[in-house]
Design a protein around this motif. Sequence first.
Motif, PDB file in Angstrom:
ATOM      1  N   ARG A 246       0.839  -1.201   0.000  1.00 55.30           N
ATOM      2  CA  ARG A 246       0.000   0.000   0.000  1.00 55.30           C
ATOM      3  C   ARG A 246       0.876   1.255   0.000  1.00 55.30           C
ATOM      4  NH1 ARG A 246      -4.908  -0.217   0.060  1.00 55.30           N
ATOM      5  NH2 ARG A 246      -5.246  -2.053   1.333  1.00 55.30           N
TER       6      ARG A 246
ATOM      7  N   THR B 180       0.826   3.961  -2.985  1.00 60.80           N
ATOM      8  CA  THR B 180       0.626   5.396  -2.749  1.00 60.80           C
ATOM      9  C   THR B 180       1.574   6.204  -3.629  1.00 60.80           C
ATOM     10  OG1 THR B 180      -0.124   5.036  -0.478  1.00 60.80           O
ATOM     11  CG2 THR B 180       0.754   7.210  -0.992  1.00 60.80           C
TER      12      THR B 180
ATOM     13  N   GLN C 100      -6.140  11.212  -6.195  1.00 58.54           N
ATOM     14  CA  GLN C 100      -7.154  10.631  -5.312  1.00 58.54           C
ATOM     15  C   GLN C 100      -6.846   9.173  -4.979  1.00 58.54           C
ATOM     16  OE1 GLN C 100      -9.294  12.770  -3.919  1.00 58.54           O
ATOM     17  NE2 GLN C 100      -9.664  11.062  -2.567  1.00 58.54           N
ATOM     18  N   ARG C 101      -6.395   8.407  -5.936  1.00 60.46           N
ATOM     19  CA  ARG C 101      -6.043   7.007  -5.662  1.00 60.46           C
ATOM     20  C   ARG C 101      -4.849   6.921  -4.726  1.00 60.46           C
ATOM     21  NH1 ARG C 101      -6.789   3.597 -11.263  1.00 60.46           N
ATOM     22  NH2 ARG C 101      -9.053   3.549 -11.180  1.00 60.46           N
TER      23      ARG C 101
ATOM     24  N   GLU D 264      -6.109   7.769  -1.290  1.00 58.92           N
ATOM     25  CA  GLU D 264      -6.945   6.681  -0.784  1.00 58.92           C
ATOM     26  C   GLU D 264      -6.077   5.563  -0.207  1.00 58.92           C
ATOM     27  OE1 GLU D 264      -9.564   3.329  -2.948  1.00 58.92           O
ATOM     28  OE2 GLU D 264     -10.171   5.395  -3.375  1.00 58.92           O
ATOM     29  N   ASN D 265      -5.003   5.200  -0.909  1.00 56.71           N
ATOM     30  CA  ASN D 265      -4.088   4.178  -0.395  1.00 56.71           C
ATOM     31  C   ASN D 265      -3.416   4.652   0.885  1.00 56.71           C
ATOM     32  OD1 ASN D 265      -3.478   1.568  -1.954  1.00 56.71           O
ATOM     33  ND2 ASN D 265      -3.942   3.081  -3.530  1.00 56.71           N
TER      34      ASN D 265
ATOM     35  N   ARG E 271      -4.595   6.834   3.042  1.00 56.11           N
ATOM     36  CA  ARG E 271      -5.613   6.844   4.104  1.00 56.11           C
ATOM     37  C   ARG E 271      -5.796   5.436   4.671  1.00 56.11           C
ATOM     38  NH1 ARG E 271      -9.168   8.534   1.198  1.00 56.11           N
ATOM     39  NH2 ARG E 271      -8.631  10.730   1.336  1.00 56.11           N
ATOM     40  N   ARG E 272      -5.873   4.448   3.810  1.00 55.84           N
ATOM     41  CA  ARG E 272      -6.021   3.061   4.285  1.00 55.84           C
ATOM     42  C   ARG E 272      -4.793   2.618   5.071  1.00 55.84           C
ATOM     43  NH1 ARG E 272      -8.530   0.300  -1.131  1.00 55.84           N
ATOM     44  NH2 ARG E 272     -10.630   1.157  -0.897  1.00 55.84           N
TER      45      ARG E 272
ATOM     46  N   GLU F 276      -4.945  17.612   1.947  1.00 57.19           N
ATOM     47  CA  GLU F 276      -5.372  16.292   2.411  1.00 57.19           C
ATOM     48  C   GLU F 276      -4.162  15.433   2.790  1.00 57.19           C
ATOM     49  OE1 GLU F 276      -8.390  12.690   1.089  1.00 57.19           O
ATOM     50  OE2 GLU F 276      -8.132  14.418  -0.227  1.00 57.19           O
TER      51      GLU F 276
END
Length: 94
Positions: free
Chosen positions: A31, A35, A45-46, A49-50, A52-53, A80
């Motif tokens: 992950r 990122t 955004q992708r 998202e990675n 954030r996870r 962000e």
Amino acid sequence: MPARWHDRPGRLEPGVGCSSGAVSEHIAWYRFQATGAWALVGERQRSLENLRRLVDGGWEGEAEWLEGYWALASLINDPEFGGLRRAERAARND
């Protein structure tokens, strides 16, 4: 006989020579790399998202790694991204 997914080098097969902790560590590493890869190809955004996870999943990395990772240079001033770095710092200070 055709190769199965777990016959290929670099693939993980849970329960065969891997503890769930080892699998989790590998997933976090992938992950982290994803990122950076998404950021490099302009998929903000992708990438986030990675990240954030990764942060929400209890990643045992450090915010400084994110700040110094060359693949994330395009996100360094992103609000962000900054929020996720702060969340990672807060998680380490708990």
